[in-house]
Design a protein around this motif. Structure first.
Motif, PDB file in Angstrom:
ATOM      1  N   GLY A   1       2.878  21.952  52.394  1.00 31.72           N
ATOM      2  CA  GLY A   1       2.779  23.110  53.280  1.00 31.72           C
ATOM      3  C   GLY A   1       3.427  24.330  52.649  1.00 31.72           C
TER       4      GLY A   1
ATOM      5  N   THR B   1       1.337  25.581  49.721  1.00 28.12           N
ATOM      6  CA  THR B   1       0.171  26.323  50.195  1.00 28.12           C
ATOM      7  C   THR B   1       0.579  27.721  50.652  1.00 28.12           C
ATOM      8  OG1 THR B   1      -0.730  24.210  50.954  1.00 28.12           O
ATOM      9  CG2 THR B   1      -1.826  26.199  51.745  1.00 28.12           C
TER      10      THR B   1
ATOM     11  N   GLU C   1      11.396  28.022  52.651  1.00 27.90           N
ATOM     12  CA  GLU C   1       9.995  27.600  52.547  1.00 27.90           C
ATOM     13  C   GLU C   1       9.351  28.197  51.282  1.00 27.90           C
ATOM     14  OE1 GLU C   1       8.338  25.721  54.809  1.00 27.90           O
ATOM     15  OE2 GLU C   1       6.210  26.254  54.721  1.00 27.90           O
TER      16      GLU C   1
END
Lengths: 118, 426
Positions: free
Chosen positions: A30, A33, B401
Motif C-alpha cells: 500500500g 503504491t 507511509e
C-alpha cells in the motif's frame, strides 16, 4: 517511457505468514503504491488472483483448447503488476528495487511497446 | 574477480587450485597496476584488459604445469604485452599497427628480476574520473579498470541494467582512446578540481556498497570494502591531500558501524540505538588519526567535514554524548560548501536534541519544496520522527507511509512500519 513491473513470487510465502505479518506485507505494498502515486509515475497496477484460478486458451490445428491453470506452471507466479511512466530504464529499476516484491520474489521490468510505436 | 572475468574457469585439482589462488592474489594486488602500465602509452584500456584476461587464462594453463613463476606480475605483463603486439599486427591497418607497435615498444619488456613495476594507478584513477568521462561511468570504470570487477557485478551494485552498464563502460573506454585522455597526474592548479572527481567516484562506490546491508554481493566481494581499498590507495599516493585522507576517515567511520546496524534477528538498528560495543574500535581509531593528519594539512573540505560529523557521533563509544551543537554547525558548514539538501536535512535533524522537535520541523519546512528530496526516504522518515515527537500523529503516520513506500531494504522498511504502527495505535 512506460514500463511494466511484473511481480513474480511464490504465493505459498505469503500464505505461510501469520495474520499480522501478512497485513504488514500488504501495508508495505500500500505504501509503495502510494509512493508511486505521489511521485506522479503510476499509470496502473493491480494484484492478480492465484495462478490456480487461471484458465488458458489456445487454438491448435483449428481446434480451440481450454485448459485449467496458467500457461507455465512454476512455483513463482505472476502475482501483480504496475505500469509506471518514468524517464528511463534506470529510473524504472530504482522503483522496481523499492517494490516489496523485490525482496520476497523478483520484479521483472519490461518496456511497454505502445501500438502506435514502431 | 567476478564471473566472466579473468579468473573464472579454474580447474579442480590441487595444482589448479594453487595456480588460481596465486593468480587471484596477483589480480587483487596488481590488476590495476598492470592495466595502468599497459594502457598508459596506448590509452587503450579495453585492449589492455583483454590482453590481461588472456594472460590470466594462460597463467591458469601454465602455472599448474610449470609452477608459479618467481615474479608472477612480470610473467603476466610479459604475456599480456605479447598479446597486445599480436592484436596490433592482426587487427590494425598498416599505418595504425605501426603506431601501436611503436607505442608498445616503449612499454619495456620487464625482466624477471625486475620486481618493481612502475605504479601508474594514480594516473589511471585520474583518467577514470576525467571530466570528459560521463559522471555515471566514473566509479564503475574505476571498479573495472583498477579492481577488475566485471560489468554485471558493477551493474547490480549501481542498480543499472547489465547491458546499460556494459555500454557505459565501453563508451567510456572508447572516449579515453579516441579523445586521447592522457595518463597524467593533473598539474598543481588543476589538481583540486580533478581530485574532486576521483574522490566523488570512490565515495559513490562506497555509498552503493553501504546500501547493500547484507554486506556482500552475490559474488562475495563487498563494494564498500573495495571502495575503502581505493581510498587508501589514493591516500597513499597523495599523502599530502587533506581531502583524500578525509574521505578515507569518513568511510572508515561509517564502516566501523557496519555490524551494529543489525540486531541478532536481522532487524534494523538506527545509529542512536546502536550498541557501541559492536562498533569496530580499531577502524574508528584509524579514522581519527587520519582526520587529525588531514586537519594538520590545513585544507578543509567536504569529506573532512563529513568525517568530523561521524567523529562527533563516535564519542558515544566512550560513554559520551554526541555534541549536537557541533554536529549542527558542521552540517551547516557542509550545506554552505556543497548546497546539498541532504546536509540541510541533517542539520535540521541535529537541531531536535538542542532546541526541540518543533524547532527542527521549522528548519525542515523550507526543504518541503525541494524536488531532490521528494523521493528521498530519509527525508520522510526524519520528518515523521519529528512530527511524532511533537504529537502530530496523523501527519507523522502519513510521512512514515511515504518513507515505507520509498525504502529498498526490507529490514529498514519493517523498522519504519513498526514506528508507523506506534503512532497509528496512539
Amino acid at each position: 517511457m512506460e514500463y511494466m513491473l511484473m511481480i513474480h513470487a511464490d504465493p505459498a510465502g505469503l500464505q505461510a505468514l501469520r495474520d499480522a505479518e501478512r497485513s504488514t506485507a500488504l501495508a508495505a505494498y500500500g505504501a509503495y503504491t502510494a509512493a508511486l502515486q505521489q511521485a506522479g509515475v503510476l499509470r496502473e497496477g493491480n494484484r492478480l488472483r492465484n495462478a490456480d484460478t487461471a484458465t488458458t486458451v489456445r487454438l491448435r490445428g483449428g481446434k480451440t483448447e481450454v485448459l485449467n491453470g496458467p500457461f507455465i506452471e512454476t512455483k513463482e507466479q505472476l502475482g501483480g503488476y504496475y505500469v509506471i511512466d518514468v524517464p528511463d530504464l534506470d529510473a524504472a529499476l530504482s522503483w522496481a528495487a523499492r517494490c516489496p516484491g523485490a525482496s520476497h520474489g523478483a520484479v521483472e521490468v519490461r518496456p511497454v511497446w505502445a501500438m502506435d510505436q514502431p | 574477480m567476478g564471473d566472466g572475468s579473468a579468473l573464472s574457469g579454474a580447474g579442480s585439482t590441487d595444482e589448479h587450485r594453487a595456480a588460481s589462488a596465486a593468480a587471484e592474489a596477483v589480480a587483487r594486488h596488481s590488476y590495476g597496476k598492470l592495466v595502468a602500465f599497459l594502457a598508459a602509452r596506448t590509452r587503450d584500456v579495453a585492449g589492455a584488459e583483454d590482453a590481461l584476461a588472456q594472460a590470466f587464462a594462460a597463467a591458469l594453463a601454465d602455472w599448474p604445469v610449470r609452477g608459479v613463476p618467481v615474479t608472477p606480475e612480470a610473467w603476466l605483463l610479459s604475456v599480456a604485452r605479447r598479446r597486445l603486439v599480436d592484436t596490433a599486427r592482426t587487427h590494425h591497418r598498416d599505418g595504425e599497427a605501426a603506431a601501436v607497435l611503436a607505442l608498445l615498444a616503449e612499454v619495456a619488456e620487464p625482466h624477471d628480476d625486475d620486481a618493481v613495476l612502475p605504479d601508474r594507478r594514480l594516473e589511471l584513477l585520474f583518467v577514470c574520473a576525467h571530466p570528459g568521462i560521463e559522471p555515471a561511468a566514473r566509479a564503475p570504470l574505476m571498479l573495472q579498470c583498477v579492481l577488475g570487477f566485471d560489468a554485471a557485478t558493477i551493474a547490480s551494485a549501481f542498480l543499472v541494467a547489465p547491458a546499460t552498464m556494459g555500454q557505459r563502460l565501453v563508451r567510456a573506454k572508447t572516449k579515453i582512446r579516441q579523445a586521447g585522455i592522457g595518463f597524467e597526474v593533473p598539474t598543481r592548479e588543476q589538481l583540486p578540481q580533478r581530485l574532486d572527481g576521483v574522490l566523488e567516484a570512490i565515495y559513490a562506490a562506497y555509498a552503493e556498497g553501504w546500501a547493500d546491508s547484507t554486506g556482500a554481493d552475490a559474488r562475495g566481494r563487498n563494494l564498500a570494502e573495495e571502495a575503502i581499498w581505493l581510498g587508501r590507495l589514493l591516500a597513499s599516493l597523495l599523502p599530502r591531500e587533506p581531502e583524500a585522507l578525509g574521505l578515507v576517515a569518513l568511510m572508515l567511520h561509517a564502516h566501523a558501524r557496519r555490524d551494529a546496524r543489525r540486531d541478532a534477528d536481522g532487524g534494523y538498528v538506527p545509529l542512536a540505538h546502536q550498541d557501541t560495543r559492536r562498533w569496530d574500535s580499531s577502524l574508528i581509531d584509524e579514522a581519527e588519526t587520519l582526520l587529525r593528519s588531514a586537519a594538520a594539512l590545513r585544507g578543509p573540505g567536504r569529506y573532512q567535514l563529513e568525517a568530523a560529523i561521524q567523529s562527533a557521533h563516535s564519542v558515544r563509544r566512550n560513554g559520551g554524548l554526541p555534541d549536537w551543537a557541533a554536529i549542527a554547525q558542521l552540517y551547516e558548514a557542509l550545506h554552505q560548501l556543497t548546497g546539498s539538501p541532504v546536509a540541510a536535512l541533517n542539520r535540521a535533524v541535529a537541531l531536535a536534541p538542542l532546541q526541540g522537535a518543533a524547532a527542527a520541523l521549522d528548519a525542515l519546512a523550507p526543504l518541503a519544496a525541494d524536488a531532490r528530496l521528494a523521493d528521498y526516504q530519509p527525508y520522510w522518515a526524519a520528518r515523521a520522527d519529528l512530527l511524532a515527537q511533537t504529537g502530530a500523529l496523523q501527519e507523522a503516520a502519513h510521512s512514515y507511509e511515504r518513507a515505507i513506500g520509498l525504502e529498498r531494504d526490507p529490514a529498514v522498511r519493517e523498522f519504519l512500519q513498526q514506528r508507523a504502527a506506534r503512532v497509528g495505535a496512539a
